[in-house]
Design a protein around this motif. Structure first.
Motif, PDB file in Angstrom:
ATOM      1  N   GLY A  93       0.812  -1.210   0.000  1.00 62.94           N
ATOM      2  CA  GLY A  93       0.000   0.000   0.000  1.00 62.94           C
ATOM      3  C   GLY A  93       0.843   1.255   0.000  1.00 62.94           C
ATOM      4  O   GLY A  93       1.911   1.299  -0.610  1.00 62.94           O
ATOM      5  N   LEU A 163      -5.504  -1.371  -1.287  1.00 61.99           N
ATOM      6  CA  LEU A 163      -4.317  -1.195  -0.467  1.00 61.99           C
ATOM      7  C   LEU A 163      -4.026   0.252  -0.091  1.00 61.99           C
ATOM      8  O   LEU A 163      -3.294   0.511   0.858  1.00 61.99           O
ATOM      9  CB  LEU A 163      -3.117  -1.833  -1.161  1.00 61.99           C
ATOM     10  N   ALA A 167      -8.057   1.075   2.178  1.00 59.34           N
ATOM     11  CA  ALA A 167      -7.531   1.195   3.536  1.00 59.34           C
ATOM     12  C   ALA A 167      -7.791   2.582   4.120  1.00 59.34           C
ATOM     13  O   ALA A 167      -8.059   2.730   5.322  1.00 59.34           O
ATOM     14  CB  ALA A 167      -6.040   0.899   3.538  1.00 59.34           C
ATOM     15  N   ILE A 307      -4.893  -3.262   7.577  1.00 62.95           N
ATOM     16  CA  ILE A 307      -4.943  -3.664   6.167  1.00 62.95           C
ATOM     17  C   ILE A 307      -5.202  -5.167   6.055  1.00 62.95           C
ATOM     18  O   ILE A 307      -6.031  -5.613   5.248  1.00 62.95           O
ATOM     19  CB  ILE A 307      -3.645  -3.260   5.435  1.00 62.95           C
TER      20      ILE A 307
END
Length: 356
Positions: A93, A163, A167, A307
């Motif tokens: 991410g 990601l 998130a 996550i």
């Protein structure tokens, strides 16, 4: 040494945000035995990419390869890495590093995303002066603490935008308790559409989308929204005053009607800003906070633990983001189309040269 080269779409100046990135080789961060090299198959396009390419938030250390919604195959594993195996489908991410020291309050508490030594997945500089490069590329190198194994049930084109975009909305909706609350999502774009999906998945009592016009109302309801507020309608603030307990604002604009948004909140409601405009937020009356004891706060991406939890929720509930796939070779056109507001609701670059 590796038998592959790190190549990607490099920005060399602010005009790279105008579709002028150049495909070329670059030197990744210095290898450590805590790292994972990833052969990239997919990478989502995020608004942060554009801000960084044009040095909108801060001066970007060019050359810069953007992209922090990365999916691919782990092809090189450091000796200290235990949770990733070679060949695993993994993702990265918006964060590539934090200090991870036990005396860091943020890292020790599992909120590494707020660590002051945070290094972004691209445009970041490590202590040894090497740089982080993102996912508009064929390979990525990231510290394994920030590399996630992707559940089998989630398609790669869906996993990529989760990601960062996913998130970024999951974190505040979990932290400030969407369950049982009347939730408002400001802006129905790449971030906002995740807000609707996750608010519903987390058990919100109702979800209301707040947008400038009624153009996206049909999409909002298809995503699961219960109500829709268009700020272009006369008297929208008064009509819906006090109707929401929690608002998450995804808009990156210094011209948004902040005063009106706050009027929508009920007593002791919470307003969370996740969109990051390049200019200061609009002013508002202090009494908007005082009389209703309103909380205003912000939220930054998500911790590694959140996550992983989010990915499992998506797999368990079969949550499906709305994505449009674009060939990696067309990345320059894709960022222009992104700026023009064309995604419905997240562009994902697909590496046409990727071979499993």
């Amino acid at each position: 040494m590796t038998d592959y080269k790190f190549e990607g779409w490099c920005g060399h100046g602010p005009d790279s945000a105008e579709g002028k990135m150049k495909w070329e080789e670059y030197e990744p961060k210095t290898w450590s035995e805590d790292d994972v090299d990833i052969k990239i198959s997919h990478c989502g396009i995020c608004g942060s990419d554009i801000h960084t390419l044009r040095s909108g938030w801060y001066p970007t250390p060019y050359p810069c390869v953007v992209g922090h919604e990365i999916i691919g195959k782990a092809v090189r594993i450091g000796k200290n890495v235990t949770h990733i195996q070679q060949g695993d489908r993994v993702g990265v991410g918006a964060q590539a590093f934090s200090c991870l020291k036990p005396d860091c309050p943020m890292c020790a508490d599992g909120i590494e995303n707020h660590c002051p030594k945070n290094v972004g997945t691209y445009g970041g500089v490590y202590e040894d002066k090497s740089k982080s490069y993102g996912g508009y590329a064929n390979y990525n190198r990231t510290n394994s603490h920030f590399v996630f194994k992707i559940p089998e049930k989630i398609p790669s084109s869906h996993a990529a935008p989760l990601l960062c975009g996913g998130a970024t909305l999951y974190n505040p909706l979990k932290t400030y308790g969407a369950k049982g609350k009347r939730v408002g999502i400001v802006g129905l774009g790449g971030l906002g559409h995740f807000g609707v999906l996750f608010a519903k998945a987390l058990g919100a009592k109702s979800v209301t989308v707040i947008s400038r016009s009624h153009t996206k109302e049909s999409d909002a309801r298809k995503l699961g929204a219960d109500d829709f507020i268009a700020t272009g309608d006369e008297g929208w603030e008064k009509k819906h005053a006090g109707s929401l307990d929690l608002i998450v604002c995804t808009v990156s604009s210094d011209k948004m009607p902040m005063q009106g948004y706050l009027e929508l909140l009920a007593f002791r409601g919470t307003f969370v800003q996740v969109g990051a405009p390049e200019d200061p937020l609009p002013a508002f009356q202090a009494f908007s906070l005082i009389f209703k004891a309103i909380h205003i706060t912000g939220s930054a991406i998500a911790s590694p633990a959140d996550i992983r939890e989010m990915l499992q929720l998506v797999a368990d509930q079969d949550i499906k983001p709305w994505v449009q796939e674009v060939p990696l070779k067309d990345a320059n056109q894709a960022i222009l189309d992104f700026e023009a507001g064309k995604p419905r609701y997240r562009f994902v670059l697909v590496n046409e040269n990727y071979k499993d």
